[in-house]
Design a protein around this motif. Structure first.
Motif, PDB file in Angstrom:
ATOM      1  N   LEU A   7       0.832  -1.208   0.000  1.00  0.00           N
ATOM      2  CA  LEU A   7       0.000   0.000   0.000  1.00  0.00           C
ATOM      3  C   LEU A   7       0.864   1.254   0.000  1.00  0.00           C
ATOM      4  O   LEU A   7       1.744   1.409   0.847  1.00  0.00           O
ATOM      5  N   ALA A   8       0.599   2.118  -0.972  1.00  0.00           N
ATOM      6  CA  ALA A   8       1.425   3.324  -1.097  1.00  0.00           C
ATOM      7  C   ALA A   8       0.613   4.498  -1.618  1.00  0.00           C
ATOM      8  O   ALA A   8       1.132   5.387  -2.281  1.00  0.00           O
ATOM      9  N   ALA A   9      -0.693   4.503  -1.322  1.00  0.00           N
ATOM     10  CA  ALA A   9      -1.549   5.556  -1.883  1.00  0.00           C
ATOM     11  C   ALA A   9      -1.842   6.676  -0.896  1.00  0.00           C
ATOM     12  O   ALA A   9      -2.490   7.647  -1.234  1.00  0.00           O
ATOM     13  N   GLY A  10      -1.355   6.516   0.329  1.00  0.00           N
ATOM     14  CA  GLY A  10      -1.679   7.507   1.366  1.00  0.00           C
ATOM     15  C   GLY A  10      -1.072   8.872   1.061  1.00  0.00           C
ATOM     16  O   GLY A  10      -0.218   9.016   0.184  1.00  0.00           O
ATOM     17  N   GLN A  72      -5.318   4.007  -7.115  1.00  0.00           N
ATOM     18  CA  GLN A  72      -6.484   4.266  -6.270  1.00  0.00           C
ATOM     19  C   GLN A  72      -6.942   5.696  -6.555  1.00  0.00           C
ATOM     20  O   GLN A  72      -6.124   6.617  -6.521  1.00  0.00           O
ATOM     21  N   TYR A  80     -11.734   6.166   0.883  1.00  0.00           N
ATOM     22  CA  TYR A  80     -10.375   6.158   1.396  1.00  0.00           C
ATOM     23  C   TYR A  80     -10.241   5.089   2.471  1.00  0.00           C
ATOM     24  O   TYR A  80     -11.215   4.652   3.059  1.00  0.00           O
ATOM     25  N   ALA A  85      -7.925   0.581  -0.465  1.00  0.00           N
ATOM     26  CA  ALA A  85      -6.669   0.452  -1.210  1.00  0.00           C
ATOM     27  C   ALA A  85      -6.454  -0.998  -1.662  1.00  0.00           C
ATOM     28  O   ALA A  85      -6.150  -1.267  -2.827  1.00  0.00           O
ATOM     29  N   CYS A 103       2.937  -2.277   3.984  1.00  0.00           N
ATOM     30  CA  CYS A 103       2.845  -0.830   3.775  1.00  0.00           C
ATOM     31  C   CYS A 103       4.193  -0.340   3.266  1.00  0.00           C
ATOM     32  O   CYS A 103       5.238  -0.691   3.824  1.00  0.00           O
ATOM     33  N   ASP A 105       5.408   2.398   3.619  1.00  0.00           N
ATOM     34  CA  ASP A 105       6.061   3.331   4.555  1.00  0.00           C
ATOM     35  C   ASP A 105       6.558   2.603   5.811  1.00  0.00           C
ATOM     36  O   ASP A 105       6.767   3.219   6.840  1.00  0.00           O
ATOM     37  N   ILE A 155      -9.340  -5.871  15.681  1.00  0.00           N
ATOM     38  CA  ILE A 155      -8.391  -4.766  15.816  1.00  0.00           C
ATOM     39  C   ILE A 155      -9.206  -3.491  15.926  1.00  0.00           C
ATOM     40  O   ILE A 155     -10.178  -3.310  15.172  1.00  0.00           O
ATOM     41  N   TYR A 176      -0.084  -8.124   7.200  1.00  0.00           N
ATOM     42  CA  TYR A 176      -0.981  -9.263   7.414  1.00  0.00           C
ATOM     43  C   TYR A 176      -0.726 -10.330   6.361  1.00  0.00           C
ATOM     44  O   TYR A 176      -0.214 -10.045   5.281  1.00  0.00           O
ATOM     45  N   THR A 202      -8.402  -3.364   8.799  1.00  0.00           N
ATOM     46  CA  THR A 202      -8.372  -4.028  10.110  1.00  0.00           C
ATOM     47  C   THR A 202      -9.719  -4.653  10.465  1.00  0.00           C
ATOM     48  O   THR A 202      -9.775  -5.623  11.219  1.00  0.00           O
ATOM     49  N   ASN A 230       6.245   8.387   8.898  1.00  0.00           N
ATOM     50  CA  ASN A 230       5.221   9.365   8.557  1.00  0.00           C
ATOM     51  C   ASN A 230       5.740  10.789   8.598  1.00  0.00           C
ATOM     52  O   ASN A 230       5.067  11.713   8.174  1.00  0.00           O
TER      53      ASN A 230
HETATM   54  C1  UD1 Z   1      -2.731   1.497   9.819  1.00  0.00           C
HETATM   55  C2  UD1 Z   1      -3.648   0.504  10.505  1.00  0.00           C
HETATM   56  C3  UD1 Z   1      -3.304   0.468  11.993  1.00  0.00           C
HETATM   57  C4  UD1 Z   1      -1.854   0.103  12.152  1.00  0.00           C
HETATM   58  C5  UD1 Z   1      -0.958   1.051  11.381  1.00  0.00           C
HETATM   59  C6  UD1 Z   1       0.474   0.539  11.397  1.00  0.00           C
HETATM   60  C7  UD1 Z   1      -5.766   0.581   9.283  1.00  0.00           C
HETATM   61  C8  UD1 Z   1      -7.171   1.069   9.311  1.00  0.00           C
HETATM   62  N1  UD1 Z   1      -5.016   0.920  10.321  1.00  0.00           N
HETATM   63  O1  UD1 Z   1      -3.011   2.768  10.388  1.00  0.00           O
HETATM   64  O2  UD1 Z   1      -4.140  -0.491  12.652  1.00  0.00           O
HETATM   65  O3  UD1 Z   1      -1.505   0.117  13.534  1.00  0.00           O
HETATM   66  O4  UD1 Z   1      -1.365   1.105  10.010  1.00  0.00           O
HETATM   67  O5  UD1 Z   1       1.346   1.454  10.808  1.00  0.00           O
HETATM   68  O6  UD1 Z   1      -5.394  -0.092   8.370  1.00  0.00           O
HETATM   69  N2  UD1 Z   1      -3.067   3.728   2.262  1.00  0.00           N
HETATM   70  C9  UD1 Z   1      -3.488   3.607   0.966  1.00  0.00           C
HETATM   71  N3  UD1 Z   1      -4.715   4.069   0.627  1.00  0.00           N
HETATM   72  C10 UD1 Z   1      -5.572   4.604   1.528  1.00  0.00           C
HETATM   73  C11 UD1 Z   1      -5.130   4.718   2.859  1.00  0.00           C
HETATM   74  C12 UD1 Z   1      -3.868   4.264   3.203  1.00  0.00           C
HETATM   75  O7  UD1 Z   1      -2.763   3.106   0.110  1.00  0.00           O
HETATM   76  O8  UD1 Z   1      -6.668   4.981   1.128  1.00  0.00           O
HETATM   77  C13 UD1 Z   1      -1.730   3.220   2.608  1.00  0.00           C
HETATM   78  C14 UD1 Z   1      -0.784   4.284   3.124  1.00  0.00           C
HETATM   79  O9  UD1 Z   1      -0.033   4.856   2.069  1.00  0.00           O
HETATM   80  C15 UD1 Z   1       0.113   3.495   4.068  1.00  0.00           C
HETATM   81  C16 UD1 Z   1      -0.799   2.375   4.565  1.00  0.00           C
HETATM   82  O10 UD1 Z   1      -1.864   2.291   3.653  1.00  0.00           O
HETATM   83  O11 UD1 Z   1       1.205   2.902   3.380  1.00  0.00           O
HETATM   84  C17 UD1 Z   1      -1.309   2.622   5.961  1.00  0.00           C
HETATM   85  O12 UD1 Z   1      -2.110   3.778   5.939  1.00  0.00           O
HETATM   86  P1  UD1 Z   1      -2.069   4.862   7.090  1.00  0.00           P
HETATM   87  O13 UD1 Z   1      -3.052   5.919   6.777  1.00  0.00           O
HETATM   88  O14 UD1 Z   1      -0.686   5.254   7.379  1.00  0.00           O
HETATM   89  O15 UD1 Z   1      -2.666   3.979   8.278  1.00  0.00           O
HETATM   90  P2  UD1 Z   1      -2.489   4.194   9.805  1.00  0.00           P
HETATM   91  O16 UD1 Z   1      -3.446   5.216  10.266  1.00  0.00           O
HETATM   92  O17 UD1 Z   1      -1.060   4.389  10.114  1.00  0.00           O
END
Ligand code: UD1
Ligand code: CA
Length: 461
Positions: A7-10, A72, A80, A85, A103, A105, A155, A176, A202, A230
């Motif tokens: 996942l890398a869309a954040g 995405q 979102y 994602a 992830c 990141d 979770i 996971y 989750t 982050n």
């Molecule tokens: C997420 C987990 C959290 C965990 C944490 C660990 C969920 C809901 N929560 O939270 O339980 O403890 O990671 O670091 O999953 N991303 C997308 N598209 C989206 C949103 C996110 O690709 O629409 C990607 C982000 O770029 C990132 C990853 O998903 O690589 C995690 O997203 P992020 O928003 O950082 O989740 P956390 O709030 O950190």
């Protein structure tokens, strides 16, 4: 098949950067590359990267990387969340695949931990397994809620957690392993009824559990591995940890690093044993350093190859190849495309560019050697300049074996000094020098006796 979804869309807002977060570098390499490489090393057959925010630059970067890219949507009002994602990549997943979610990141995750998660998932016959760790300060992370018998229940995200749940120190790493069918079916059922109005991946854990399908948590003790990047501060922390790992690898391999905290070595560098690296060294990209070398002072070696037994002091070397037993520096600069033989001495304040210098030759002080082919046993005196540029074009010069270029000479290219050709100090050479000849190209000295007194300059203040 083992599938990786990365996942890398954040948004990566906290980086305060114009660049995609996951392209920020750790020890010279974009953080997403570490995740992709570790995934492949752990046994993933196919990786899919989900991109979104600042995707153009990321897609461009991934063009040369062996991954499938899924986009995405990120416009105003677009759904979102991590589940949304994952759904962008779900058509690459077959029912009987095992899917690792990573992830981009979280660059410190190792292939060993991913492999262990895969194995744990399979041996426990789980439909979903989540990688967890215990943190002293779990703030911000999703918490692992267990049943009274210790089994995984669900979770809960930090923002949605009750005060009691917030006290849980076991956290979700965001990594996971899912059975393909279970992932596909559970993801359909996830909604965005939560504090952030996001589709949380989750939630899949709770959903599978409520359907009576086994879910489990695999806890690792090294919480470093799941550090999410982050912010710039976390980027610096992750870089430090990565540097420590790289330096430990070289220490274990028989390289002496006098002060590992102050030595920067990039991940692809190769160093032979009994080489000693002093504090301040920076060794980058695909550099290869031989055995028994000394790398001293603020030396920076970029994408270069150094033979055995070389001493390199306070010097910058870029995209060049150096033979064995050379002494380089202090304060030399080898610009790209130099090929230096063995037993060569390149001394103080010597700059060399796009040139070859063959075995046993010396340029010990204050020279510029540009676009030249220098043979064996050549002495380049102090202050020699290879004049390679006429303001418009560049030309090459050749100095053959056993030639001697006196101090403070200029060789105006294109020019050839044949074997055993000697150039007198202070000469400006514009014509070739034949084998065994001495060439003097400077105005003859005239001494005028008593000139100072005649001009009345003596004893004048
Ligand atoms: C997420 C987990 C959290 C965990 C944490 C660990 C969920 C809901 N929560 O939270 O339980 O403890 O990671 O670091 O999953 N991303 C997308 N598209 C989206 C949103 C996110 O690709 O629409 C990607 C982000 O770029 C990132 C990853 O998903 O690589 C995690 O997203 P992020 O928003 O950082 O989740 P956390 O709030 O950190
Ligand atoms: Ca995160």
């Amino acid at each position: 098949m083992n599938i990786g979804i990365i996942l890398a869309a954040g948004e990566g807002k906290r980086m305060k950067s114009r660049h995609a977060k996951v392209l920020h570098k750790i020890c010279g390499k974009p953080m997403i590359s570490y995740v992709i490489e570790e995934a492949y090393k752990s046994g993933v057959d196919k990786n899919i990267v989900v991109v979104g925010h600042k995707k153009e630059e990321l897609i461009e970067y991934l063009r040369d990387v062996d991954v499938i890219v899924r986009e995405q949507p990120t416009g105003e009002g677009s759904p979102y969340g991590t589940a949304f994602a994952v759904s962008q990549a779900i058509d690459e997943v077959e029912d009987d695949d095992d899917v690792i979610i990573l992830c981009a990141d979280t660059p410190l995750i190792t292939s060993d931990s991913i492999k262990n998660l895969f194995e744990y998932h399979k041996s426990t016959k789980s439909y979903a397994s989540v990688l967890t760790t215990v943190l002293e300060d779990p703030t911000g992370y999703g918490r692992i809620v267990r049943k009274s018998n210790g089994d995984l229940l669900r979770i809960v995200e930090d923002k949605d957690a009750t005060d009691d749940e917030k006290k849980i120190k076991e956290i979700n790493s965001g990594i996971y392993c899912f059975n393909g069918k279970a992932l596909k079916e559970s993801i359909e059922k996830i909604d965005n009824k939560n504090k952030q109005n996001e589709y949380y991946l989750t939630d899949a854990i709770g959903i599978l559990n409520s359907e009576g399908l086994k879910v489990s948590a695999y806890e690792i003790s090294n919480c470093e591995e799941i550090l999410g990047v982050n912010s710039r501060e976390q980027l610096a922390i992750a870089s430090k940890i990565m540097q420590k790992r790289i330096n430990k690898y070289h220490l274990d391999n028989g390289v002496t690093i006098v002060d590992p905290d102050n030595t920067y070595i990039e991940p692809n560098v190769v160093i032979g044993y009994d080489t000693i690296i002093y504090p301040g060294a920076i060794i980058e990209s695909n550099s290869i350093i031989g055995q028994n070398c000394k790398i001293i002072g603020n030396t920076r070696i970029v994408n270069s190859e150094i033979g055995n037994g070389c001493d390199i002091d306070s010097t910058l070397i870029e995209s060049s190849v150096i033979g064995s037993n050379c002494h380089i520096g202090p304060f030399a600069h080898l610009r790209p495309n130099c090929k230096i033989g063995s037993n060569v001495k390149i001394g103080n304040f010597v700059e060399i560019k796009n040139s070859t210098i063959d075995d046993n030759s010396k340029a010990a002080h204050l020279s510029y050697v540009g676009d030249a082919d220098v043979g064996k046993n050549v002495n380049i005196g102090c202050g020699v300049v290879f004049v390679n540029y006429d303001g418009k074009n560049k030309f090459r010069s050749t100095v053959k074996d056993n030639a001697f270029i006196g101090s403070n000479s200029n060789l105006v290219a294109p020019v050839v000094v044949e074997e055993y050709g000697y150039v007198a100090a202070g000469s400006t050479i514009t014509d070739n020098v034949d084998e065994g000849d001495l060439s003097i190209a400077r105005a003859r000295q005239i001494n005028i006796p008593g000139w100072v007194e005649k001009r009345g300059f003596k004893n004048h203040k």
